[in-house]
Design an enzyme around this catalytic site. Sequence first.
Site, PDB file in Angstrom:
ATOM      1  CG  ASP A  48      -1.684   1.198   1.456  1.00 52.04           C
ATOM      2  OD1 ASP A  48      -2.291   1.675   0.478  1.00 52.04           O
ATOM      3  OD2 ASP A  48      -1.725   1.705   2.602  1.00 52.04           O
ATOM      4  CG  ASP A  58      -1.751   7.699   0.699  1.00 52.48           C
ATOM      5  OD1 ASP A  58      -1.265   8.814   0.923  1.00 52.48           O
ATOM      6  OD2 ASP A  58      -2.112   7.318  -0.436  1.00 52.48           O
ATOM      7  CG  ASP A 115      -2.137   2.157   6.422  1.00 52.61           C
ATOM      8  OD1 ASP A 115      -2.258   1.905   5.209  1.00 52.61           O
ATOM      9  OD2 ASP A 115      -2.645   3.151   6.965  1.00 52.61           O
TER      10      ASP A 115
HETATM   11 MG   LIG Z   1      -2.978   2.921   3.595  1.00 57.00          MG
END
Ligand SMILES: [Mg+2]
Length: 222
Positions: free
Chosen positions: A10, A12, A168
Site C-alpha cells: 500500500d 498512504d 495499514d
Molecule cells: Mg494505507
Amino acid sequence: MLLIRALIFDFDGLILDTEGPIYHSWLEVYEAHGVALPFELWVKTVGSSNQAFHPQHHLEAQLGRPLAQEVIDRRVDRRVELVLAQPLLPGVAGLVDEARAARLKVGVASSSSRDWVNGHLGRLGLLDRCDCIRCRDDVEHVKPEPDLYLAVIDCLGVPATEAVAIEDSPNGIAAAKRAGLLCVAIPNPITAGLDLGAADLRLGSLAEVTLQQLLDRLSDNP
Ligand SMILES: [Mg+2]
C-alpha cells in the site's frame, strides 16, 4: 512452505505516513471553524477515498455555507508541507531491496491518484524499484474492493496465492483479502486503534523483520 513471488505495498500510511498529515491538515481547518471532526467518520476515508466521507462537504454542511477557496487551497498546501516532512516509514526501503535481491516482484496498490503516488515514490527513490504500480486512475473501484490488488497481480503475472499485501488500514486489508492475497498489517498512529484482525499477520513495523522472517511468520500463521 509458502511460495511467495511478489510483495505488494500500500502507499498512504504504509510506505509514507501521509495519513497523519492529511488528518491533521483537515483537523486544523475544522478547529479554525469551531467544528468537531469525528474520528469515526474520518477513518472511513483511510485506505479508500472521499466517497465514504468527504471532509470538505461535511464541514460545509455543518457550517451551512461553502468554504472559501482560499481555505481549501491553504489546506492542500498544509497537507503537502506536512507530508514532505515525513521520512519513509521504517523498514520499507530495506524490504524492497531484499525482495528485489531475492527476485521477488515488487508492486504498489493505492487508492490514491497516480500523480500523488508516483510523485512521492520518485522523490523517495522507490519509483524505479517497483515493477508495477496501480492507482485509482487504473480501476473502477478503490479499496476495500479488490480491483487494485487484482490489477497489480495481473500486471506482475503472479497468482494471488503467491503474493503478499502489506497494508495499514481495514479498507486495504479487506481489499487484499477479497483479492485472495496474504496480508500483513503494519498500523500507524491513525489506524492502530482500528480493527486490523482480518490480516494474516500484524507487526509493529517492517523494521522488525527480514524478508525471510516475514515469510516464515506468514507460514506459521496459515
Ligand atoms: Mg494505507
